[in-house]
Design a protein around this motif. Sequence first.
Motif, short mmCIF file in Angstrom:
data_model
loop_
_atom_site.label_atom_id
_atom_site.label_comp_id
_atom_site.label_asym_id
_atom_site.label_seq_id
_atom_site.Cartn_x
_atom_site.Cartn_y
_atom_site.Cartn_z
N UNK A 32 0.79 -1.21 0.00
CA UNK A 32 0.00 0.00 0.00
C UNK A 32 0.83 1.26 0.00
N UNK A 33 0.15 2.36 -0.28
CA UNK A 33 0.74 3.69 -0.13
C UNK A 33 0.08 4.37 1.06
N UNK A 34 0.87 5.14 1.77
CA UNK A 34 0.38 5.89 2.92
C UNK A 34 -0.09 7.25 2.44
N UNK A 35 -1.35 7.58 2.73
CA UNK A 35 -1.90 8.89 2.38
C UNK A 35 -2.07 9.67 3.68
N UNK A 36 -1.43 10.82 3.76
CA UNK A 36 -1.46 11.64 4.97
C UNK A 36 -1.95 13.03 4.63
N UNK A 37 -3.04 13.45 5.26
CA UNK A 37 -3.55 14.81 5.11
C UNK A 37 -3.31 15.54 6.42
N UNK A 39 -1.56 19.45 8.17
CA UNK A 39 -0.93 20.77 8.03
C UNK A 39 -1.13 21.35 6.64
N UNK A 40 -2.36 21.24 6.16
CA UNK A 40 -2.72 21.81 4.84
C UNK A 40 -1.91 21.21 3.69
N UNK A 41 -1.49 19.95 3.86
CA UNK A 41 -0.68 19.31 2.83
C UNK A 41 -1.06 17.83 2.73
N UNK A 42 -1.14 17.33 1.50
CA UNK A 42 -1.39 15.91 1.27
C UNK A 42 -0.07 15.26 0.86
N UNK A 43 0.30 14.19 1.57
CA UNK A 43 1.57 13.51 1.29
C UNK A 43 1.29 12.04 0.96
N UNK A 44 1.88 11.57 -0.15
CA UNK A 44 1.74 10.18 -0.59
C UNK A 44 3.10 9.51 -0.42
N UNK A 45 3.12 8.36 0.29
CA UNK A 45 4.39 7.70 0.61
C UNK A 45 4.35 6.22 0.24
N UNK A 61 -7.52 20.62 2.33
CA UNK A 61 -7.69 19.67 3.43
C UNK A 61 -8.88 20.12 4.28
N UNK A 62 -10.00 19.43 4.14
CA UNK A 62 -11.18 19.75 4.94
C UNK A 62 -11.16 19.04 6.29
N UNK A 63 -10.50 17.86 6.31
CA UNK A 63 -10.36 17.12 7.57
C UNK A 63 -9.09 16.30 7.48
N UNK A 64 -8.23 16.44 8.49
CA UNK A 64 -6.96 15.72 8.48
C UNK A 64 -7.18 14.23 8.76
N UNK A 65 -6.18 13.43 8.36
CA UNK A 65 -6.24 12.00 8.62
C UNK A 65 -5.16 11.26 7.87
N UNK A 66 -5.00 9.96 8.17
CA UNK A 66 -4.04 9.11 7.48
C UNK A 66 -4.68 7.75 7.22
N UNK A 67 -4.29 7.13 6.13
CA UNK A 67 -4.77 5.79 5.80
C UNK A 67 -3.81 5.15 4.81
N UNK A 68 -3.80 3.82 4.78
CA UNK A 68 -3.03 3.06 3.79
C UNK A 68 -4.01 2.42 2.82
N UNK A 69 -3.74 2.59 1.52
CA UNK A 69 -4.59 1.97 0.49
C UNK A 69 -3.72 1.17 -0.47
N UNK A 70 -4.30 0.16 -1.07
CA UNK A 70 -3.55 -0.66 -2.03
C UNK A 70 -3.01 0.21 -3.16
N UNK A 71 -1.73 0.14 -3.36
CA UNK A 71 -1.06 1.04 -4.31
C UNK A 71 -1.55 0.84 -5.74
N UNK A 72 -1.61 -0.41 -6.17
CA UNK A 72 -2.00 -0.68 -7.55
C UNK A 72 -3.42 -0.23 -7.82
#
Length: 367
Positions: A32-37, A39-45, A61-72
């Motif tokens: 998966x890739x980590x999606x982090x919302x 500090x007004x920034x979206x980061x994909x890792x 960014x309307x609401x902060x949060x983090x999640x892992x989703x299947x990369x493919x």
Amino acid sequence: MNILCNQKKLANAITNAQKAINNKTTIELLKGILITAKNNKLTITGYDNEISIETSVESQINKEGTIVVNSRLMGDIIRKLPDTFVSIETDEDYNVFINCLNSRFKIKGLPADEFPKQEELSMDNMIKFNQAELKNMIRQTVFATAIEPINPTLAGELLDLNGDKVNLVALDGYRLAIRKSNLEESIDSDINAIIPGITLNHINSLLSDEGNLFVGLDSKNIIFIIGDTKIVARLIDGNFTKYESLLPKEYITKIQVNTRNLQECIERAALLFTSAKNNLIKISITDGLMVITSNNENGNAYEEVSIEFEGENIDIAFNSKYLLEGIKNIDSEFINIEFGGSVNPAIIKPVDGPEYIYLLLPVRLGN
């Protein structure tokens, strides 16, 4: 999480992160890739235990949060969406809702708590490189790193920094590639680090022909900052071969030849080969002429190319693949090749342009 992001920028960030993912892994989290919302920034890792690639994207960014989703799956969905804004929301059950115009997707995510965290490297004392220059340095050397070597240091390249000088060196036991350049700003102390070849291939795919990047190191890791993308990778531990001592000090034969003419002759002579284990070409050099021949169960080939010549006549043989890889990565119209004899290494250098050295061991000819 509740965000709104440009489709093209998001697709590009996911593509960058995917370069760090090992598709052979059996660990679902690392697929998966980590999606982090935050500090007004979206980061994909993306991360595979050896390298981390993260790209920041301008987003609402309307609401902060983090999640892992299947990369493919995530990458395929985002790349197929229209070129407009994409809404991404998550709920407490780790469902991910992707909305774009008339398209609606719901996919399952994973909690981000267990996603590996990279060490924070100091951003002080970063070294500035020109992107186009580093891209060419990697292109001209990385192919000479070893695949599954007995000595693990040969799977990487030596980054050798001294004052305002920088060398990138690859060696696999059969050939040696050295590309030299200059830094825009001198460094205070010498630096030697072995960077995995696979990391450099990832870096090269992210570099452009314009702008700068910044590189920082500690004893175990290297960090690259390319615009909004940060790459952190482990270095290879060990001592790199003293490559300068491998370079011959003299030669008995020296030729100058048109680079592309020689490349095309070798490529034609190599057409007979159907196996990487049987790809030997023989080169015979006399005054003003190089003759290239190949011979196997499929037939034989004969090529001539004009040269400028000094020294002794010589017969020598090479692995055609290794010889071609060195020649076709040289941008100069003409190259010089120095021979130390039929059983000693040959040195290939461009006549003009950046300083580049390619050393290749010959194959012994039978009687």
